[in-house]
Design an enzyme around this catalytic site. Structure first.
Site, PDB file in Angstrom:
ATOM      1  N   HIS A 151       0.839  -1.209   0.000  1.00  0.00           N
ATOM      2  CA  HIS A 151       0.000   0.000   0.000  1.00  0.00           C
ATOM      3  C   HIS A 151       0.875   1.261   0.000  1.00  0.00           C
ATOM      4  O   HIS A 151       0.563   2.250  -0.652  1.00  0.00           O
ATOM      5  CB  HIS A 151      -0.892   0.025   1.243  1.00  0.00           C
ATOM      6  CG  HIS A 151      -1.938  -1.043   1.264  1.00  0.00           C
ATOM      7  ND1 HIS A 151      -1.899  -2.098   2.143  1.00  0.00           N
ATOM      8  CD2 HIS A 151      -3.045  -1.227   0.509  1.00  0.00           C
ATOM      9  CE1 HIS A 151      -2.952  -2.873   1.947  1.00  0.00           C
ATOM     10  NE2 HIS A 151      -3.654  -2.385   0.952  1.00  0.00           N
TER      11      HIS A 151
ATOM     12  N   GLY B 258      -3.363  -1.711  -7.270  1.00  0.00           N
ATOM     13  CA  GLY B 258      -2.225  -2.623  -7.383  1.00  0.00           C
ATOM     14  C   GLY B 258      -2.432  -3.653  -8.491  1.00  0.00           C
ATOM     15  O   GLY B 258      -3.553  -4.112  -8.724  1.00  0.00           O
TER      16      GLY B 258
ATOM     17  N   LYS C  84      -1.527  -6.610  -8.333  1.00  0.00           N
ATOM     18  CA  LYS C  84      -1.840  -7.924  -7.749  1.00  0.00           C
ATOM     19  C   LYS C  84      -3.291  -8.308  -8.018  1.00  0.00           C
ATOM     20  O   LYS C  84      -3.595  -9.453  -8.307  1.00  0.00           O
ATOM     21  CB  LYS C  84      -1.554  -7.952  -6.248  1.00  0.00           C
ATOM     22  CG  LYS C  84      -1.690  -9.371  -5.687  1.00  0.00           C
ATOM     23  CD  LYS C  84      -1.426  -9.436  -4.224  1.00  0.00           C
ATOM     24  CE  LYS C  84      -2.581  -8.954  -3.400  1.00  0.00           C
ATOM     25  NZ  LYS C  84      -3.778  -9.826  -3.462  1.00  0.00           N
ATOM     26  N   ASP C  85      -4.176  -7.307  -7.920  1.00  0.00           N
ATOM     27  CA  ASP C  85      -5.594  -7.542  -8.212  1.00  0.00           C
ATOM     28  C   ASP C  85      -5.807  -7.224  -9.691  1.00  0.00           C
ATOM     29  O   ASP C  85      -6.459  -6.228 -10.040  1.00  0.00           O
ATOM     30  CB  ASP C  85      -6.455  -6.666  -7.319  1.00  0.00           C
ATOM     31  CG  ASP C  85      -6.268  -7.018  -5.855  1.00  0.00           C
ATOM     32  OD1 ASP C  85      -6.739  -8.077  -5.442  1.00  0.00           O
ATOM     33  OD2 ASP C  85      -5.593  -6.253  -5.146  1.00  0.00           O
TER      34      ASP C  85
END
Ligand code: PAF
Length: 282
Positions: A37, A149, A151-152
């Site tokens: 984050h 992000g 990642k998602d």
């Protein structure tokens, strides 16, 4: 950094920034902040003078039997962490602020198509909850830029589609996944891993990296690569939901001619549902 819960207070702060012609970036989060984050905040600061980090555990994106109740809420720790980075405001609205007519009566935003496969088929309704809350956070903050992000991966594609389709005046930035030293993608849900599972968890990234290596070597049998990675995950103790090699732009079928692919996977390890992906530019 100022902590704001009230939307009127937020509006006043934003008005001052607008008056100074500052650009505003938003970093939407559900809290339990980690270095991943922090990197989103750093990226946000590269694109705007002002950064609003939102912390809101959004009830509408959790399905029945999922971890809404137990989702780690670490507000004091999050506040301390944000004080050390470039965030200007931590906006933590109540459920009533985000959903003034209640959750059941909320106007919802749905992106068809893109949300139906992969995480969408294992978590029905999840992406509707995500787009609905992100649209609401955009309406409250009215950012110029929003950072999500990688990642998602599917989530950021869905949000991009929503923004394009609704002509929302916000630029979406996708920031690189931040990993632990052993390759595990940082995630708020990694806290669900036992010590033993934590040792096994990097196998997810390793399986994706193995597929990436073979794609770069010219292997073109995508189905075989998916099966191989899924077997690798099972051997490592995971229960895989999916492993897929897809066109990076829209998760359409991968074809030999595709120059930009994404290898994405979701797999359960004990109580933790882990997702990860790698982009492969050939
Ligand atoms: O990625 C997340 O943490 C959430 O899905 C988001 C974008 C903050 C919406 O609640």
């Amino acid at each position: 950094m100022i902590f704001i819960e009230d939307k009127h207070e937020l509006k006043e702060e934003l008005a001052e920034w607008r008056h100074a012609r500052d650009h505003v970036a938003i970093v939407p989060t559900m809290g339990n902040l980690h270095p991943g984050h922090v990197s989103l905040v750093d990226v946000a600061k590269e694109h705007a003078e002002r950064v609003v980090v939102t912390v809101f555990v959004n009830p509408t994106q959790f399905g029945e039997g999922e971890d809404f109740e137990t989702y780690p809420r670490t507000f004091d720790k999050d506040t301390r962490r944000l004080k050390t980075v470039a965030a200007d405001v931590l906006f933590a609205p109540s459920v009533e602020t985000v959903y003034p007519f209640g959750i059941e009566s909320a106007t919802a935003v749905t992106v068809p198509g893109l949300t139906e496969n992969f995480c969408g088929s294992f978590r029905p309704g999840h992406f509707d909850g995500v787009t609905t809350v992100v649209a609401r956070l955009f309406a409250l903050v009215r950012p110029d830029v929003a950072v999500f992000g990688q990642k998602d991966y599917q989530q950021q594609l869905v949000i991009r589609r929503m923004v394009e389709d609704l002509n929302l005046p916000v630029t979406i930035i996708t920031a690189a996944t931040i990993r632990e030293d052993d390759g595990l993608a940082m995630s708020s849900r990694n806290v669900y891993l036992s010590d033993d599972e934590r040792e096994k968890a990097p196998a997810l990234y390793q399986a994706l990296a193995d597929v990436e290596r073979q794609l770069r070597d010219g292997v073109g049998d995508f189905d075989a690569l998916e099966r191989q990675a899924s077997n690798e995950l099972e051997r490592a103790g995971f229960l895989p939901e999916y492993v897929a090699v897809r066109r990076a732009a829209d998760l359409g079928p991968a074809e030999e001619a595709c120059r930009e692919l994404v290898v994405l996977a979701a797999a359960n390890l004990g109580q933790a549902r882990l997702i990860d992906n790698v982009l492969v530019k050939l």
